[in-house]
Design a protein around this motif. Structure first.
Motif, PDB file in Angstrom:
ATOM      1  N   VAL A   6       0.844  -1.208   0.000  1.00  0.00           N
ATOM      2  CA  VAL A   6       0.000   0.000   0.000  1.00  0.00           C
ATOM      3  C   VAL A   6       0.872   1.247   0.000  1.00  0.00           C
ATOM      4  O   VAL A   6       0.643   2.193  -0.755  1.00  0.00           O
ATOM      5  CB  VAL A   6      -0.955  -0.014   1.215  1.00  0.00           C
ATOM      6  CG1 VAL A   6      -1.658   1.340   1.354  1.00  0.00           C
ATOM      7  CG2 VAL A   6      -1.996  -1.117   1.058  1.00  0.00           C
ATOM      8  N   LEU A   7       1.919   1.252   0.854  1.00  0.00           N
ATOM      9  CA  LEU A   7       2.817   2.404   0.889  1.00  0.00           C
ATOM     10  C   LEU A   7       3.523   2.600  -0.439  1.00  0.00           C
ATOM     11  O   LEU A   7       3.705   3.726  -0.909  1.00  0.00           O
ATOM     12  CB  LEU A   7       3.836   2.239   2.018  1.00  0.00           C
ATOM     13  CG  LEU A   7       3.297   2.385   3.445  1.00  0.00           C
ATOM     14  CD1 LEU A   7       4.374   2.037   4.467  1.00  0.00           C
ATOM     15  CD2 LEU A   7       2.797   3.814   3.675  1.00  0.00           C
ATOM     16  N   ASN A 307      -1.715  16.320  15.344  1.00  0.00           N
ATOM     17  CA  ASN A 307      -1.604  15.124  16.191  1.00  0.00           C
ATOM     18  C   ASN A 307      -1.416  13.841  15.381  1.00  0.00           C
ATOM     19  O   ASN A 307      -1.394  12.756  15.970  1.00  0.00           O
ATOM     20  CB  ASN A 307      -2.852  15.006  17.065  1.00  0.00           C
ATOM     21  CG  ASN A 307      -2.986  16.150  18.050  1.00  0.00           C
ATOM     22  OD1 ASN A 307      -2.301  16.172  19.066  1.00  0.00           O
ATOM     23  ND2 ASN A 307      -3.849  17.113  17.759  1.00  0.00           N
ATOM     24  N   PHE A 308      -1.286  13.950  14.068  1.00  0.00           N
ATOM     25  CA  PHE A 308      -1.141  12.781  13.199  1.00  0.00           C
ATOM     26  C   PHE A 308       0.076  12.949  12.299  1.00  0.00           C
ATOM     27  O   PHE A 308       0.456  14.073  11.947  1.00  0.00           O
ATOM     28  CB  PHE A 308      -2.392  12.602  12.326  1.00  0.00           C
ATOM     29  CG  PHE A 308      -3.659  12.385  13.114  1.00  0.00           C
ATOM     30  CD1 PHE A 308      -4.079  11.118  13.456  1.00  0.00           C
ATOM     31  CD2 PHE A 308      -4.428  13.477  13.532  1.00  0.00           C
ATOM     32  CE1 PHE A 308      -5.250  10.923  14.190  1.00  0.00           C
ATOM     33  CE2 PHE A 308      -5.591  13.291  14.265  1.00  0.00           C
ATOM     34  CZ  PHE A 308      -5.997  12.011  14.601  1.00  0.00           C
ATOM     35  N   ASP A 309       0.666  11.825  11.897  1.00  0.00           N
ATOM     36  CA  ASP A 309       1.781  11.835  10.950  1.00  0.00           C
ATOM     37  C   ASP A 309       1.207  11.700   9.542  1.00  0.00           C
ATOM     38  O   ASP A 309       1.099  10.602   8.991  1.00  0.00           O
ATOM     39  CB  ASP A 309       2.747  10.685  11.255  1.00  0.00           C
ATOM     40  CG  ASP A 309       4.000  10.733  10.382  1.00  0.00           C
ATOM     41  OD1 ASP A 309       4.068  11.603   9.476  1.00  0.00           O
ATOM     42  OD2 ASP A 309       4.888   9.902  10.589  1.00  0.00           O
ATOM     43  N   LEU A 310       0.817  12.817   8.971  1.00  0.00           N
ATOM     44  CA  LEU A 310       0.137  12.800   7.677  1.00  0.00           C
ATOM     45  C   LEU A 310       1.040  12.321   6.555  1.00  0.00           C
ATOM     46  O   LEU A 310       0.614  11.590   5.657  1.00  0.00           O
ATOM     47  CB  LEU A 310      -0.401  14.201   7.351  1.00  0.00           C
ATOM     48  CG  LEU A 310      -1.451  14.769   8.317  1.00  0.00           C
ATOM     49  CD1 LEU A 310      -1.834  16.179   7.901  1.00  0.00           C
ATOM     50  CD2 LEU A 310      -2.683  13.873   8.367  1.00  0.00           C
ATOM     51  N   LYS A 311       2.284  12.749   6.602  1.00  0.00           N
ATOM     52  CA  LYS A 311       3.193  12.414   5.501  1.00  0.00           C
ATOM     53  C   LYS A 311       3.384  10.905   5.366  1.00  0.00           C
ATOM     54  O   LYS A 311       3.437  10.375   4.250  1.00  0.00           O
ATOM     55  CB  LYS A 311       4.543  13.099   5.720  1.00  0.00           C
ATOM     56  CG  LYS A 311       5.423  13.117   4.494  1.00  0.00           C
ATOM     57  CD  LYS A 311       6.629  14.033   4.714  1.00  0.00           C
ATOM     58  CE  LYS A 311       7.467  14.146   3.457  1.00  0.00           C
ATOM     59  NZ  LYS A 311       8.607  15.086   3.634  1.00  0.00           N
ATOM     60  N   TYR A 315       0.270  10.555   0.184  1.00  0.00           N
ATOM     61  CA  TYR A 315      -0.591  11.577  -0.421  1.00  0.00           C
ATOM     62  C   TYR A 315      -1.883  10.958  -0.949  1.00  0.00           C
ATOM     63  O   TYR A 315      -1.871  10.030  -1.759  1.00  0.00           O
ATOM     64  CB  TYR A 315       0.157  12.293  -1.559  1.00  0.00           C
ATOM     65  CG  TYR A 315      -0.733  13.195  -2.377  1.00  0.00           C
ATOM     66  CD1 TYR A 315      -1.167  14.404  -1.863  1.00  0.00           C
ATOM     67  CD2 TYR A 315      -1.165  12.820  -3.641  1.00  0.00           C
ATOM     68  CE1 TYR A 315      -2.002  15.224  -2.592  1.00  0.00           C
ATOM     69  CE2 TYR A 315      -1.991  13.636  -4.382  1.00  0.00           C
ATOM     70  CZ  TYR A 315      -2.418  14.841  -3.851  1.00  0.00           C
ATOM     71  OH  TYR A 315      -3.251  15.643  -4.578  1.00  0.00           O
ATOM     72  N   ASN A 316      -3.023  11.488  -0.474  1.00  0.00           N
ATOM     73  CA  ASN A 316      -4.359  11.051  -0.894  1.00  0.00           C
ATOM     74  C   ASN A 316      -4.577   9.535  -0.806  1.00  0.00           C
ATOM     75  O   ASN A 316      -5.329   8.960  -1.602  1.00  0.00           O
ATOM     76  CB  ASN A 316      -4.694  11.576  -2.292  1.00  0.00           C
ATOM     77  CG  ASN A 316      -5.307  12.980  -2.230  1.00  0.00           C
ATOM     78  OD1 ASN A 316      -5.404  13.578  -1.157  1.00  0.00           O
ATOM     79  ND2 ASN A 316      -5.718  13.495  -3.362  1.00  0.00           N
ATOM     80  N   SER A 317      -3.910   8.909   0.157  1.00  0.00           N
ATOM     81  CA  SER A 317      -4.263   7.526   0.487  1.00  0.00           C
ATOM     82  C   SER A 317      -5.617   7.542   1.189  1.00  0.00           C
ATOM     83  O   SER A 317      -6.102   8.591   1.635  1.00  0.00           O
ATOM     84  CB  SER A 317      -3.207   6.919   1.416  1.00  0.00           C
ATOM     85  OG  SER A 317      -3.235   7.570   2.678  1.00  0.00           O
ATOM     86  N   ALA A 318      -6.230   6.373   1.321  1.00  0.00           N
ATOM     87  CA  ALA A 318      -7.519   6.299   2.009  1.00  0.00           C
ATOM     88  C   ALA A 318      -7.388   6.784   3.456  1.00  0.00           C
ATOM     89  O   ALA A 318      -8.252   7.522   3.955  1.00  0.00           O
ATOM     90  CB  ALA A 318      -8.052   4.870   1.973  1.00  0.00           C
ATOM     91  N   ILE A 564      -8.542   2.678  -3.323  1.00  0.00           N
ATOM     92  CA  ILE A 564      -8.797   3.751  -2.353  1.00  0.00           C
ATOM     93  C   ILE A 564     -10.299   3.970  -2.211  1.00  0.00           C
ATOM     94  O   ILE A 564     -10.821   4.166  -1.104  1.00  0.00           O
ATOM     95  CB  ILE A 564      -8.061   5.042  -2.788  1.00  0.00           C
ATOM     96  CG1 ILE A 564      -6.546   4.836  -2.664  1.00  0.00           C
ATOM     97  CG2 ILE A 564      -8.520   6.232  -1.947  1.00  0.00           C
ATOM     98  CD1 ILE A 564      -5.713   6.009  -3.106  1.00  0.00           C
ATOM     99  N   ARG A 565     -11.015   3.900  -3.321  1.00  0.00           N
ATOM    100  CA  ARG A 565     -12.479   4.029  -3.270  1.00  0.00           C
ATOM    101  C   ARG A 565     -13.080   2.950  -2.364  1.00  0.00           C
ATOM    102  O   ARG A 565     -13.948   3.238  -1.532  1.00  0.00           O
ATOM    103  CB  ARG A 565     -13.075   3.910  -4.671  1.00  0.00           C
ATOM    104  CG  ARG A 565     -12.639   4.995  -5.646  1.00  0.00           C
ATOM    105  CD  ARG A 565     -13.379   4.851  -6.964  1.00  0.00           C
ATOM    106  NE  ARG A 565     -12.861   5.761  -7.991  1.00  0.00           N
ATOM    107  CZ  ARG A 565     -13.507   6.078  -9.104  1.00  0.00           C
ATOM    108  NH1 ARG A 565     -14.698   5.542  -9.349  1.00  0.00           N
ATOM    109  NH2 ARG A 565     -12.980   6.901  -9.983  1.00  0.00           N
ATOM    110  N   ARG A 566     -12.606   1.731  -2.538  1.00  0.00           N
ATOM    111  CA  ARG A 566     -13.167   0.623  -1.752  1.00  0.00           C
ATOM    112  C   ARG A 566     -12.904   0.818  -0.261  1.00  0.00           C
ATOM    113  O   ARG A 566     -13.770   0.559   0.572  1.00  0.00           O
ATOM    114  CB  ARG A 566     -12.586  -0.708  -2.229  1.00  0.00           C
ATOM    115  CG  ARG A 566     -13.103  -1.159  -3.595  1.00  0.00           C
ATOM    116  CD  ARG A 566     -12.765  -2.616  -3.847  1.00  0.00           C
ATOM    117  NE  ARG A 566     -11.327  -2.861  -3.922  1.00  0.00           N
ATOM    118  CZ  ARG A 566     -10.602  -2.817  -5.048  1.00  0.00           C
ATOM    119  NH1 ARG A 566     -11.195  -2.523  -6.204  1.00  0.00           N
ATOM    120  NH2 ARG A 566      -9.309  -3.076  -5.022  1.00  0.00           N
TER     121      ARG A 566
END
Length: 612
Positions: A6-7, A307-311, A315-318, A564-566
């Protein structure tokens, strides 16, 4: 192994996006940058820069030009701006939002069978703010005369080749326009023909508006002849609009068509020069206007997301989309209940709302596996050492039945995305201006022979304290609006200036633009073109009688991969898809390393920029 795959896929998606050439080239400038919603208006800003004006002068010229072009706003609307003053090192807020007129009470509208003030017409109008906003910005922070700055707009009012977008909007709205005689005379020059609005490329003339602008310039020039200085002379033009013959005709035309605005309302209204609010996100100070806009909601979302590790999510993962969406929904729930005019009691709990500790409490509500529905307002009062006086209203939110899902249709989308424009300007001396002017959009009701289209901003009030005890309509009060320019500072210097059109989507798209640049290293042009998501799980600020949230409804880009949609659907989202998921962001990035300006202008709509 699955996590690695996934990554890897998210990384490939991000790298492929980075490798793509943008649809529009980035703008580069050393001396100045002018970006706005129409090419001719950007040219007006460039012309002012070429004559030696600063960024405030250019921004005022662009606002004036866009209003004259009816770029989803007109002269009777409202102007809100953030200005960075390089001499003081401070960011300044300009509040040129009109107020509710005499007689505009909750009971007045309820007695007409309304749940909100109307969308269109004279009863939708607050007092005009843009003329005063332009005069105040120019007098306090500009360098040029009103005559110089209004020259492009006056030339356009005398006649300019109208573009298809505006001309077609007039034609689509002609049934409403015909209700108002002054609008019909200006906006439908071919009355009785099959097409009654102007055609694209036709010279569109606004004789009454030209006369109004001429009168303002005349007042300025007469004041100069009497020995007044530049600043005093500009305020003489301000006074003629709000207390002189222009005001009298505006009020006469408004009342003739059923409006409430009085001469006293115009005379009492004043532009407020304010201290903006800000939060620090990972070393970047992000500035917004106060809680009479929705701007602090973006600051709340940034506090939550810190409070989250967004990176690491990709990018635009689910997971990234879900986390950002949850933060937005929580911030907007607070917006819907707690935001209003700070010049009226009760006082909004803004200190608590922007507290980092309150954000941590809100962040703990985010379930990584599912959508929070409904997202409810929190209680920020303990975070400023107070007790919440409105728990009785909050309890009604908490015990309300879950809202049934209703589909997203064209009418709803029109309410969500309803327009404005944006103006971005910067110069080599260090002045920076970010503006989101709006109001008086088509189909607009013109006030008498002024040529000025009246605002429709009254509809952003509520009529019942249960929905928002801070935003109930009353005379003299400003409605809580969606309009939200942004400035960001880094190491004490300008870093980003950005704004967008689009009603309740504005701070959603600006938040994601900001994260695209700061977390994922996009250039401003890549970020203004990047796909966003938009949640509809909030109360609408504009539109008809039905403003209720649509639980779980999420707009994603048509190119979103199936996996990602699923995942999003498993989390409880009901997805809709569009090629356009952000609506036109305009931005300037300050390249401190090279001492240059980068401009980003949206690839949607007619937004345009010029740099030098």
């Amino acid at each position: 192994m699955r996590r690695f795959l996934v990554l890897s896929m998210n990384l490939c998606l991000f790298l492929s996006l980075q490798a793509q050439q943008t649809q529009k080239p980035p703008l580069h400038g050393k001396n100045w940058m002018a970006i706005t919603g129409k090419p001719l208006a950007a040219t007006a800003g460039a012309a002012i820069f070429q004559k030696g004006g600063n960024a405030v002068d250019a921004a005022c010229a662009m606002i004036a030009a866009t209003c004259t072009m009816w770029d989803v706003l007109s002269w009777g609307g409202e102007t809100q701006a953030l200005i960075y003053n390089p001499h003081t090192g401070k960011v300044i807020g300009i509040n040129a939002l009109g107020m509710a007129p005499t007689g505009a009470t909750a009971d007045f509208f309820k007695n007409k069978g309304m749940h909100y003030p109307p969308e269109y017409g004279p009863l939708a109008a607050v007092t005009p703010g843009t003329p005063g906003g332009i005069c105040t910005m120019l007098a306090e922070y500009g360098t040029m005369s009103l005559k110089e700055v209004l020259t492009p707009a006056m030339q356009m009012a005398a006649g300019y080749p109208i573009e298809a977008q505006t001309a077609n909007s007039m034609e689509r709205g002609k049934a409403q326009i015909k209700q108002w005689p002054y609008s019909k005379a200006v906006l439908l020059p071919h009355a009785g023909q099959e097409r009654e609005a102007p055609e694209a490329g036709e010279i569109f003339k606004q004789t009454d508006l030209l006369e109004t602008l001429r009168k303002m310039v005349e007042a300025e020039q007469q004041a100069l002849k009497k020995g007044k200085n530049r600043k005093e002379a500009i305020y003489a033009a301000y006074a003629r609009f709000y207390t002189g013959d222009i005001a009298k005709e505006f009020v006469r035309g408004c009342k003739e068509q059923g409006g409430l605005i009085t001469e006293e309302d115009l005379a009492k209204w004043k532009v407020q020069i304010e201290e903006p609010v800000s939060v620090n996100y990972k070393g970047i100070e992000v500035y917004k206007l106060q809680q009479w806009t929705q701007g602090p909601a973006m600051l709340q979302a940034l506090n939550i997301l810190e409070n989250f590790d967004l990176k690491s999510m990709g990018y635009n993962s689910a997971r990234y989309i879900h986390t950002v969406t949850q933060a937005m929904q929580l911030a907007f729930a607070d917006r819907d209940f707690y935001y209003g005019d700070p010049y009226f009691a009760p006082a909004e709990p803004l200190k608590g709302l922007l507290s980092k500790e309150y954000a941590k409490e809100r962040a703990r509500l985010i379930d990584p596996a599912k959508n929070l529905s409904p997202a409810l307002p929190g209680d920020p009062y303990p975070f400023e050492g107070k007790s919440n006086p409105f728990t009785n209203y909050l309890s009604k939110w908490n015990t309300s039945k879950p809202l049934a899902y209703s589909p997203v249709d064209e009418k709803y989308l029109e309410q969500v995305w309803r327009g404005t424009t944006s103006v971005e300007a910067a110069d080599s001396a260090g002045w920076v201006v970010s503006v989101t002017p709006s109001g008086g959009w088509l189909p607009a009701c013109i006030a008498g022979h002024t040529g000025v289209g009246m605002s429709q901003r009254m509809q952003s009030f509520v009529l019942d304290s249960v929905f928002n005890p801070f935003n109930v309509v009353e005379p003299g009060k400003r409605p809580r609006v969606t309009l939200t320019p942004t400035l960001a500072m880094k190491d004490g210097k300008p870093y980003l200036s950005f704004a967008v059109q689009g009603g309740d989507t504005q701070d959603q798209n600006l938040l994601q633009f900001f994260l695209d640049v700061t977390e994922f290293g996009m250039t401003v042009q890549e970020a203004v073109e990047a796909p966003n998501v938009n949640t509809y799980q909030l109360y609408l600020s504009l539109g008809g009688e039905d403003r209720k949230p649509k639980p779980g409804s999420l707009l994603v880009n048509s190119n979103t991969p199936d996996w990602i949609r699923r995942e999003l659907i498993k989390m409880g989202y009901k997805l809709t898809y569009e090629d356009r998921t952000s609506g036109p962001v305009n931005a300037i990035y300050f390249d401190s390393r090279h001492g240059t300006l980068w401009g980003g202008s949206s690839n949607h709509g007619e937004d345009y920029g010029v740099g030098w």
